[in-house]
Design a protein around this motif. Structure first.
Motif, PDB file in Angstrom:
ATOM      1  N   ILE A   1      41.683   1.231  14.081  1.00 11.04           N
ATOM      2  CA  ILE A   1      40.611   0.604  14.849  1.00 11.04           C
ATOM      3  C   ILE A   1      41.167  -0.701  15.392  1.00 11.04           C
ATOM      4  O   ILE A   1      41.666  -1.532  14.646  1.00 11.04           O
ATOM      5  CB  ILE A   1      39.382   0.349  13.961  1.00 11.04           C
ATOM      6  N   THR A   2      41.073  -0.870  16.687  1.00 14.48           N
ATOM      7  CA  THR A   2      41.634  -2.068  17.312  1.00 14.48           C
ATOM      8  C   THR A   2      40.528  -2.938  17.888  1.00 14.48           C
ATOM      9  O   THR A   2      39.413  -2.486  18.147  1.00 14.48           O
ATOM     10  CB  THR A   2      42.622  -1.690  18.433  1.00 14.48           C
ATOM     11  N   PHE A   3      40.852  -4.190  18.101  1.00 19.37           N
ATOM     12  CA  PHE A   3      39.925  -5.165  18.653  1.00 19.37           C
ATOM     13  C   PHE A   3      39.575  -4.800  20.083  1.00 19.37           C
ATOM     14  O   PHE A   3      40.438  -4.435  20.879  1.00 19.37           O
ATOM     15  CB  PHE A   3      40.568  -6.554  18.602  1.00 19.37           C
ATOM     16  N   LYS A   4      38.288  -4.906  20.409  1.00 17.98           N
ATOM     17  CA  LYS A   4      37.813  -4.636  21.769  1.00 17.98           C
ATOM     18  C   LYS A   4      37.074  -5.882  22.258  1.00 17.98           C
ATOM     19  O   LYS A   4      35.957  -6.167  21.823  1.00 17.98           O
ATOM     20  CB  LYS A   4      36.873  -3.426  21.738  1.00 17.98           C
ATOM     21  N   LYS A   5      37.716  -6.641  23.136  1.00 16.47           N
ATOM     22  CA  LYS A   5      37.118  -7.893  23.639  1.00 16.47           C
ATOM     23  C   LYS A   5      35.876  -7.567  24.465  1.00 16.47           C
ATOM     24  O   LYS A   5      35.936  -6.835  25.441  1.00 16.47           O
ATOM     25  CB  LYS A   5      38.121  -8.665  24.483  1.00 16.47           C
TER      26      LYS A   5
ATOM     27  N   ASN B   1      36.476 -17.786   2.816  1.00 17.59           N
ATOM     28  CA  ASN B   1      37.459 -16.994   2.073  1.00 17.59           C
ATOM     29  C   ASN B   1      36.850 -15.811   1.326  1.00 17.59           C
ATOM     30  O   ASN B   1      37.110 -15.614   0.142  1.00 17.59           O
ATOM     31  CB  ASN B   1      38.242 -17.892   1.108  1.00 17.59           C
ATOM     32  N   ALA B   2      36.059 -15.017   2.037  1.00 16.40           N
ATOM     33  CA  ALA B   2      35.500 -13.800   1.446  1.00 16.40           C
ATOM     34  C   ALA B   2      36.657 -12.868   1.069  1.00 16.40           C
ATOM     35  O   ALA B   2      37.582 -12.650   1.849  1.00 16.40           O
ATOM     36  CB  ALA B   2      34.553 -13.120   2.424  1.00 16.40           C
ATOM     37  N   ILE B   3      36.607 -12.353  -0.133  1.00 21.08           N
ATOM     38  CA  ILE B   3      37.705 -11.569  -0.701  1.00 21.08           C
ATOM     39  C   ILE B   3      37.684 -10.142  -0.167  1.00 21.08           C
ATOM     40  O   ILE B   3      36.652  -9.465  -0.243  1.00 21.08           O
ATOM     41  CB  ILE B   3      37.612 -11.564  -2.242  1.00 21.08           C
ATOM     42  N   PRO B   4      38.816  -9.676   0.380  1.00 24.54           N
ATOM     43  CA  PRO B   4      38.866  -8.308   0.885  1.00 24.54           C
ATOM     44  C   PRO B   4      38.432  -7.295  -0.180  1.00 24.54           C
ATOM     45  O   PRO B   4      38.735  -7.443  -1.358  1.00 24.54           O
ATOM     46  CB  PRO B   4      40.343  -8.112   1.251  1.00 24.54           C
ATOM     47  N   LEU B   5      37.695  -6.282   0.278  1.00 28.31           N
ATOM     48  CA  LEU B   5      37.251  -5.133  -0.513  1.00 28.31           C
ATOM     49  C   LEU B   5      36.243  -5.471  -1.616  1.00 28.31           C
ATOM     50  O   LEU B   5      35.832  -4.597  -2.364  1.00 28.31           O
ATOM     51  CB  LEU B   5      38.453  -4.374  -1.101  1.00 28.31           C
ATOM     52  N   ASP B   6      35.817  -6.713  -1.717  1.00 26.24           N
ATOM     53  CA  ASP B   6      34.847  -7.124  -2.736  1.00 26.24           C
ATOM     54  C   ASP B   6      33.431  -6.768  -2.262  1.00 26.24           C
ATOM     55  O   ASP B   6      33.062  -7.082  -1.134  1.00 26.24           O
ATOM     56  CB  ASP B   6      34.955  -8.632  -2.972  1.00 26.24           C
ATOM     57  N   GLU B   7      32.654  -6.145  -3.122  1.00 32.81           N
ATOM     58  CA  GLU B   7      31.312  -5.720  -2.747  1.00 32.81           C
ATOM     59  C   GLU B   7      30.221  -6.694  -3.188  1.00 32.81           C
ATOM     60  O   GLU B   7      29.031  -6.387  -3.096  1.00 32.81           O
ATOM     61  CB  GLU B   7      31.050  -4.311  -3.276  1.00 32.81           C
TER      62      GLU B   7
ATOM     63  N   GLY C   1      31.043  -3.373  10.975  1.00 33.49           N
ATOM     64  CA  GLY C   1      31.717  -4.645  11.248  1.00 33.49           C
ATOM     65  C   GLY C   1      33.222  -4.520  11.386  1.00 33.49           C
ATOM     66  O   GLY C   1      33.722  -3.740  12.190  1.00 33.49           O
ATOM     67  N   LEU C   2      33.948  -5.258  10.572  1.00 33.58           N
ATOM     68  CA  LEU C   2      35.415  -5.262  10.626  1.00 33.58           C
ATOM     69  C   LEU C   2      36.048  -4.349   9.572  1.00 33.58           C
ATOM     70  O   LEU C   2      37.233  -4.480   9.265  1.00 33.58           O
ATOM     71  CB  LEU C   2      35.935  -6.696  10.467  1.00 33.58           C
ATOM     72  N   MET C   3      35.262  -3.424   9.045  1.00 33.79           N
ATOM     73  CA  MET C   3      35.806  -2.484   8.050  1.00 33.79           C
ATOM     74  C   MET C   3      36.982  -1.699   8.632  1.00 33.79           C
ATOM     75  O   MET C   3      37.030  -1.440   9.833  1.00 33.79           O
ATOM     76  CB  MET C   3      34.735  -1.479   7.617  1.00 33.79           C
ATOM     77  N   TYR C   4      37.899  -1.334   7.764  1.00 35.35           N
ATOM     78  CA  TYR C   4      39.030  -0.444   8.064  1.00 35.35           C
ATOM     79  C   TYR C   4      40.064  -1.045   9.016  1.00 35.35           C
ATOM     80  O   TYR C   4      40.924  -0.347   9.505  1.00 35.35           O
ATOM     81  CB  TYR C   4      38.539   0.904   8.622  1.00 35.35           C
ATOM     82  N   ARG C   5      40.010  -2.327   9.264  1.00 33.28           N
ATOM     83  CA  ARG C   5      40.987  -2.965  10.147  1.00 33.28           C
ATOM     84  C   ARG C   5      42.041  -3.665   9.300  1.00 33.28           C
ATOM     85  O   ARG C   5      41.740  -4.197   8.242  1.00 33.28           O
ATOM     86  CB  ARG C   5      40.305  -3.954  11.067  1.00 33.28           C
TER      87      ARG C   5
ATOM     88  N   THR D   1      36.684  -3.731   3.856  1.00 32.55           N
ATOM     89  CA  THR D   1      37.221  -4.748   4.769  1.00 32.55           C
ATOM     90  C   THR D   1      38.502  -5.301   4.156  1.00 32.55           C
ATOM     91  O   THR D   1      38.476  -5.908   3.091  1.00 32.55           O
ATOM     92  CB  THR D   1      36.187  -5.877   4.992  1.00 32.55           C
ATOM     93  N   LYS D   2      39.607  -5.074   4.852  1.00 32.75           N
ATOM     94  CA  LYS D   2      40.929  -5.433   4.329  1.00 32.75           C
ATOM     95  C   LYS D   2      41.344  -6.860   4.678  1.00 32.75           C
ATOM     96  O   LYS D   2      42.341  -7.353   4.180  1.00 32.75           O
ATOM     97  CB  LYS D   2      41.971  -4.467   4.888  1.00 32.75           C
TER      98      LYS D   2
END
Length: 163
Positions: free
Chosen positions: A34-38, A121-127, A70-74, A100-101
């Protein structure tokens, strides 16, 4: 004898089918990244001076699907990029980092486009839920550490424009 041949043929076909299924299940399905789409540009302004703190290219999340993923899987996001979530109403919102990585700073913005609160500083993959603290209409996700680097404060504001 006739039934034996039929039974043996069916057993052989079943055995081949099961082996094929096992082989097929070992294959890895590759998905496109999944890539950024401006979809617009966002400026962040200092409250006291109206000086521009930063200019970002943004991707906009408005639909239920977009706001839920959102930004999941990027794997990454550039420093000059962010995702702006636009909600239909002003209310308490909570985000989490499932799938979210990327480590993120989550900026909660009220209906007047002023920063109301943030989670750094939200921690990646933390639910764990990361609540807005006060009712908000917008949320901006940026790379972790930028809120501190830009010295963002409650009361700073944003303006955005769609492409």
């Amino acid at each position: 004898m006739r039934y034996f041949k039929l039974y043996f043929t069916l057993l052989l076909c079943f055995s081949i089918a099961c082996t094929s299924c096992k082989e097929a299940s070992k294959k890895t399905i590759k998905t496109a990244p999944i890539t950024f789409k401006k979809e617009g540009t966002l400026n962040i302004y200092k409250a006291e001076t109206d000086a521009i703190i930063s200019v970002l290219d943004i991707e906009i999340a408005e639909t239920d699907y977009e706001t839920q993923t959102g930004l999941m899987y990027r794997d990454s996001m550039k420093e000059n990029q962010g995702m702006l979530f636009i909600f239909p109403d002003t209310r308490m919102h909570s985000f989490y980092m499932k799938n979210t990585k990327i480590a993120l700073d989550i900026i909660y913005i009220d209906e007047n486009l002023k920063i109301a609160s943030f989670q750094e500083n939200a921690i990646p993959l933390d639910e764990t839920g990361l609540p807005s603290v006060v009712p908000v209409k917008y949320v901006l996700e940026i790379n972790a550490g930028l809120a501190e680097k830009w010295q963002l404060e409650i009361g700073d504001s944003i303006k955005y424009a769609r492409d």
